[in-house]
Motif scaffolding. Structure first.
Motif, short mmCIF file in Angstrom:
data_model
loop_
_atom_site.label_atom_id
_atom_site.label_comp_id
_atom_site.label_asym_id
_atom_site.label_seq_id
_atom_site.Cartn_x
_atom_site.Cartn_y
_atom_site.Cartn_z
N ARG A 259 0.87 -1.19 0.00
CA ARG A 259 0.00 0.00 0.00
C ARG A 259 0.90 1.23 0.00
N ILE A 260 0.61 2.14 -0.89
CA ILE A 260 1.42 3.36 -0.98
C ILE A 260 0.52 4.55 -1.24
N ALA A 261 0.71 5.60 -0.44
CA ALA A 261 0.08 6.89 -0.75
C ALA A 261 1.14 7.98 -0.63
N LEU A 262 1.00 8.99 -1.47
CA LEU A 262 1.94 10.11 -1.47
C LEU A 262 1.23 11.37 -0.99
N GLY A 263 1.95 12.17 -0.23
CA GLY A 263 1.44 13.48 0.19
C GLY A 263 2.29 14.58 -0.41
N GLY A 264 1.73 15.78 -0.45
CA GLY A 264 2.48 16.94 -0.92
C GLY A 264 2.63 17.02 -2.43
N VAL A 265 1.95 16.14 -3.14
CA VAL A 265 2.13 16.12 -4.60
C VAL A 265 0.86 16.46 -5.36
#
Lengths: 330, 694
Positions: A259-265
């Motif tokens: 599971r991967i989520a990115l923030g700030g993008v």
């Protein structure tokens, strides 16, 4: 700031009815974002309905093994919750990486999700902003854009969602319980926030008067080995340049699940579905991680000041996955 | 040679005299002054960067319940013009920068005033604005002097020829960003205009200076103005000169005779109305022989000022005096732009002006194959290279050696990019610090014997958080030969004897000397027979040694920096400053001053950057969420040390002033350490993560 009325909600139904019945009413949680915006003239509600005293302040275990987090649970309490720390460390880490101790003591779970996207031009009523006044134009597009989006933006808005907590919840497949005048519904947290598209004035899919009552975390054993990594200019009390929430499940030398989520993008917490798909079934190796990160970021469209976010997000993702793989293999 | 005051109370780490009052909230700051039935002022600011106000629409604001009046250029009380364009507000419809005052609302509550100010609309006749600072501009000009009144350009020998002939050279351009002072306490004024004159409770660094500045603009005899500032929450130079808001408060008070008015700037307003440090572009050139002895030093500086008022930061000055070299050249050129008025910020000149040259010295050391400490030691001058005068005292070399010893400098790898620990490139760097000893003649103080045998000491100095309440008590105690408990200080009021601003690191020199003079004269006059009520005022003459010696404090700053190999994040595990700054009066407050300066230098190195959007003409990151100031987590260990230094020429206490030197050189030490860690040379501040990513 304009004069406004303040009312303390007695019960959830009444709070929902009051706000739904007045287009210029707003729910008040910790107030750490809304009150700022009221001072700046960015938000001008005439009625605040304080929902922090509603009985939504508990973290409960769900029969199926997950957790139900009341919308009024304070960020600092949630970060310290034993079950969260043991079973969903990515969430606790994300909360503690956010804001400052004082703000975390005030901010609520529901309010954290509903904080507005951030942009210096949105916060300054003297500059054009499509989010504040649709049709005015976007000042950030060709302006100061160090903190702005590289994925999923539109020519109408390039702001990013600032929540750390929401990035972790997105990776965890959390559900958001919402009560409106017509009853209750559940929205996947990944679907709660919108991309700006033609309508940057809408940050989320909620209708006016809908109140977040809880966040539900599904049973997810792999989340016990999860991690949040926030990259920021200042070592504390700063918004993310980029952040990564990830969980990794290895089995027999391959990645069984990730599971991967990115923030700030992006305008919303960014679930890295392309990277996840590339990694499922692959060996946990640095070049696989890198290829997956590059697949996720292939469509990135940096602005004047934020081209660095692409290599930064790539490197941070590779670094987090490598650490998780190393932990699991050890 | 002056006989130095014998230290008894001086040198002790006394707790702050004002500490308990501050932490318990009993110390009242300007805005908190209890006044009867105050009205509140909120400014209206221009939203264009150049042009004129055609019409102001004030009807909606004036109609709001609780609004008393709306000031505009059409109806504001008249001011005397021709003194200070920054202060001559609301006298014309011209707009010279975005954020300039074009009006104000006076109302019964601050909330109403603010709401009404938001309802005022202005129609403008816009003109194209020009806010771009660039060394390529063809209209850069040479100011007559640079701050405070130093030569604009200096030169000796031939720098160009020396560079052509040298074994080792560095020629590069270095830039520092625009910075805003951002003291904790916003600029605030409470004003009352009645038959007695004008009373101002102001958050200021100098009560007499404020009175001198506003009296001519308001057309008042200065005797009719009283300025009071007992407690001030920081200034860093931004409260050292009068800014527009103090005049606005006075105008509002004039419009409301007999009724006090209160004005506090918001954090956002401070970014256009309270001064800032100009961005600087420094073309630095160094030349050295095979042994690393400098043959030339040059710094050609380009910076900005505002179109309406000149402020020329003396960025080239430290290159005139820090190291020996036969060929020298410094110049300053300005662009006059449609921008807010720049002003003093902690160590004007020295702070930005030790960034370029001190990074260049690091580059030169590498080119020469010399240790950066050793390069600096080799270039120690025998006399002040700028004036030719001997130094009253100078111990830069001592600071470098002591700092190197304490820091463990000897363990440093020679080559950059040599050490990686847990994914972080790690390195160390050094830079020199210096700051002049300023003094101004004419400071006065009164000493008075009380009924109980204790002394009252009266002086119009202001403690802006530096520790002046405490150390002036200690100085007075030693000057009078009594315990500190028997000294009661009165500060911060123009009714007290004349005192210059808390600025230029000169407070202790000026105020302390006046107190010592008054105490000595009191003892001479009254001897052992002094009785209750006996008092004496003394005024300090010019220091007779000022023409015979160059007087400066020196220091050395050491930094350890980590840069994350994957993300580029920059963190500072250690900062150490060692200073030679004359006698230290109070180790507790001195440490706070040094570390405070170093923290601000850390902040400059890693974060601070007023982002000026040229399309609109203003700083768009104008709050403390977006304009980053260093947090505790940015630095793991920060330490200040000092060498004992005996200087009988600076003043009777032997002090040199310590409020500013801590910020000087810090950013260069950090940039040099970041280079040593990574091999990436950063010549443009701030040192941020993106600069280390491929």
């Amino acid at each position: 700031m304009i004069p406004f009325d303040y009312r303390r909600a007695e019960d959830t139904d009444g709070a929902v009815a009051t706000v739904a019945g007045n287009p210029r009413a707003a729910f008040l949680g910790g107030g750490t974002n809304l009150v700022d915006h009221m001072k700046l003239g960015v938000a001008e509600p005439e009625l605040l309905v304080d929902v922090t005293r509603l009985p939504l302040d508990r973290v409960d275990r769900l029969p199926g093994g997950g957790l139900r987090i009341g919308a009024a649970v304070r960020n600092s309490d949630l970060a310290a919750d034993h079950d969260v720390r043991e079973r969903y460390p990515v969430l606790s880490q994300a909360l503690l990486a956010g804001a400052s101790g004082q703000l975390r003591n005030l901010a609520t779970t529901g309010g954290n999700l509903l904080q507005r996207t951030r942009c210096v031009y949105f916060q300054d009523v003297t500059t054009p902003c499509n989010k504040r006044e649709p049709g005015q134009g976007c000042s950030a597009l060709e302006g100061y854009s160090r903190y702005h989006a590289v994925l999923g933006a539109s020519r109408h808005c390039v702001a990013v969602h600032p929540s750390d907590m929401a990035v972790a919840l997105t990776a965890l497949d959390a559900g958001v319980r919402v009560q409106g005048p017509d009853g209750e519904r559940t929205v996947a947290v990944a679907d709660l926030h919108r991309l700006p598209g033609e309508h940057p004035e809408w940050d989320t899919v909620l209708n006016h008067g809908e109140l977040i009552t809880a966040v539900e975390l599904p049973e997810l054993p792999m989340a016990a080995r999860s991690r949040y990594r926030k990259v920021r200019d200042r070592a504390s009390y700063a918004f993310a340049l980029v952040s990564v929430a990830a969980a990794l499940d290895l089995s027999g030398g391959t990645i069984r699940d990730v599971r991967i989520a990115l923030g700030g993008v992006a305008h919303k917490p960014w679930r890295a579905t392309l990277a996840e798909a590339a990694l499922r079934g692959a060996p946990p190796a640095a070049d696989e991680f890198r290829a997956a990160a590059e697949a996720e970021l292939a469509d990135a469209q940096p602005l004047r000041d934020n081209g660095f976010k692409v290599p930064m997000a790539r490197n941070t993702l590779v670094s987090v996955l490598s650490e998780l793989a190393g932990e699991e293999l050890r | 040679m002056t006989e130095l005051l014998r230290p008894r109370s001086m040198g002790q780490a006394r707790e702050r005299v004002d500490g308990a009052a501050k932490v318990t909230g009993r110390a009242r700051y300007a805005f908190e002054q209890p006044v009867e039935r105050p009205a509140y002022v909120h400014p209206v600011q221009a939203t264009i960067a150049r042009g004129r106000v055609r019409t102001m629409h004030t009807g909606d604001a004036a109609a709001l319940d609780g609004v008393l009046t709306v000031l505009t250029p059409d109806n504001a009380p008249l001011l005397a013009t021709g003194h200070d364009p920054e202060l001559e507000i609301l006298q014309s419809p011209e707009v010279a920068f975005r954020g300039q005052l074009i009006g104000a609302v006076i109302a019964e509550t601050p909330e109403t005033a603010r709401q009404a100010a938001g309802l005022v609309r202005a129609d403008y006749e816009r003109q194209p604005h020009d806010v771009t600072l660039s060394p390529e501009r063809d209209d850069l000009y040479r100011p007559d002097v640079v701050n405070p009144s130093l030569p604009t350009d200096t030169g000796q020998g031939d720098v160009d020829a020396a560079l052509r002939a040298a074994e080792h050279t560095v020629a590069a351009t270095y830039t520092t960003a625009m910075y805003h002072n951002n003291p904790m306490e916003p600029h605030a004024t409470v004003a009352l205009w009645d038959e007695g004159g004008l009373t101002l409770h102001d958050s200021t660094q100098g009560v007499h200076a404020m009175r001198e500045a506003v009296a001519p603009v308001l057309g008042l005899d200065k005797e009719r103005i009283r300025v009071i500032a007992r407690y001030v929450g920081g200034g860093f130079g931004s409260k050292g000169t009068a800014h527009a808001h103090i005049v606005l408060a006075a105008l509002a008070a004039k419009r409301m005779p007999g009724r006090p008015v209160k004005l506090a700037l918001t954090r956002q307003q401070m970014f256009s109305l309270a001064g800032y440090r100009t961005p600087t572009i420094q073309r630095v050139r160094l030349a050295a022989d095979a042994a690393g002895r400098l043959t030339a030093i040059g710094n050609d500086v380009v910076e900005q000022t505002s179109r309406i008022k000149e402020f020329a930061e003396q960025t080239g000055v430290p290159a005139r005096t820090t190291y020996a070299a036969p060929n020298r050249r410094t110049t300053h050129r300005l662009a006059a732009l449609d921008v807010p008025v720049p002003s003093w910020m902690r160590a004007p000149g020295e702070c930005p002006g030790m960034f370029g040259p001190e990074v260049a010295m690091d580059e030169l050391a590498e080119d020469c194959g010399l240790d950066p400490v050793e390069l600096r030691v080799r270039n120690e001058p025998e006399t002040d290279p700028d004036t030719g005068l001997p130094f009253s005292s100078r111990d830069l070399v001592g600071c470098l050696h002591e700092g190197a010893r304490r820091f463990g400098w000897q363990r440093r790898e020679r080559a950059p990019r040599s050490r990686i620990e847990d994914g972080w490139w790690t390195g160390t760097g050094v830079a020199s610090s210096t700051y002049p000893v300023h003094s101004a003649p004419g400071t006065s103080a009164t000493v008075r014997l009380g009924r109980d045998g204790s002394f009252e000491v009266l002086i119009g100095a202001v403690d802006i958080g530096t520790g002046a309440w405490t150390i002036l008590t200690q100085i007075a105690a030693d000057a009078l030969g009594v315990p500190a408990e028997d000294v009661h200080l009165h500060l911060g009021d123009t009714d007290l004897p004349q005192a210059p601003v808390a600025g230029g690191s000169s407070g202790t020199t000026n105020w302390g000397t006046a107190i010592v003079e008054a105490a000595r004269s009191f003892r001479e006059k009254y001897g052992a027979d002094a009785g209750p009520g006996d008092e004496l005022i003394a005024t300090v003459p010019a220091n007779p040694h000022s023409d015979r010696f160059a007087m400066r404090a020196f220091g050395a700053q050491f930094a350890e920096v980590r840069v994350h190999a994957a993300t580029g994040e920059v963190r500072v595990p250690r900062l150490l400053g060692v200073f030679a700054a004359g006698r230290i009066v109070n180790p507790r407050t001195a440490r706070s001053q040094f570390i405070g300066g170093m923290t601000m230098g850390l902040s400059m190195a890693l974060h601070e950057d007023s982002v000026f959007d040229e399309r609109f003409g203003f700083v768009v990151n104008h709050d403390l969420a977006e304009y980053h100031i260093a947090a505790c987590a940015d630095v793991e260990s920060i330490e200040a040390q000092w060498l004992d230094e005996h200087d009988p020429y600076v003043n009777p206490m032997g002090t040199k002033g310590i409020g500013e030197i801590g910020i000087v050189g810090t950013a260069a030490a950090i940039a040099n350490a970041a280079y040593h860690a990574t091999g990436v040379r950063i010549r443009d501040l701030p040192v941020t993560a993106d600069k280390f990513l491929d």
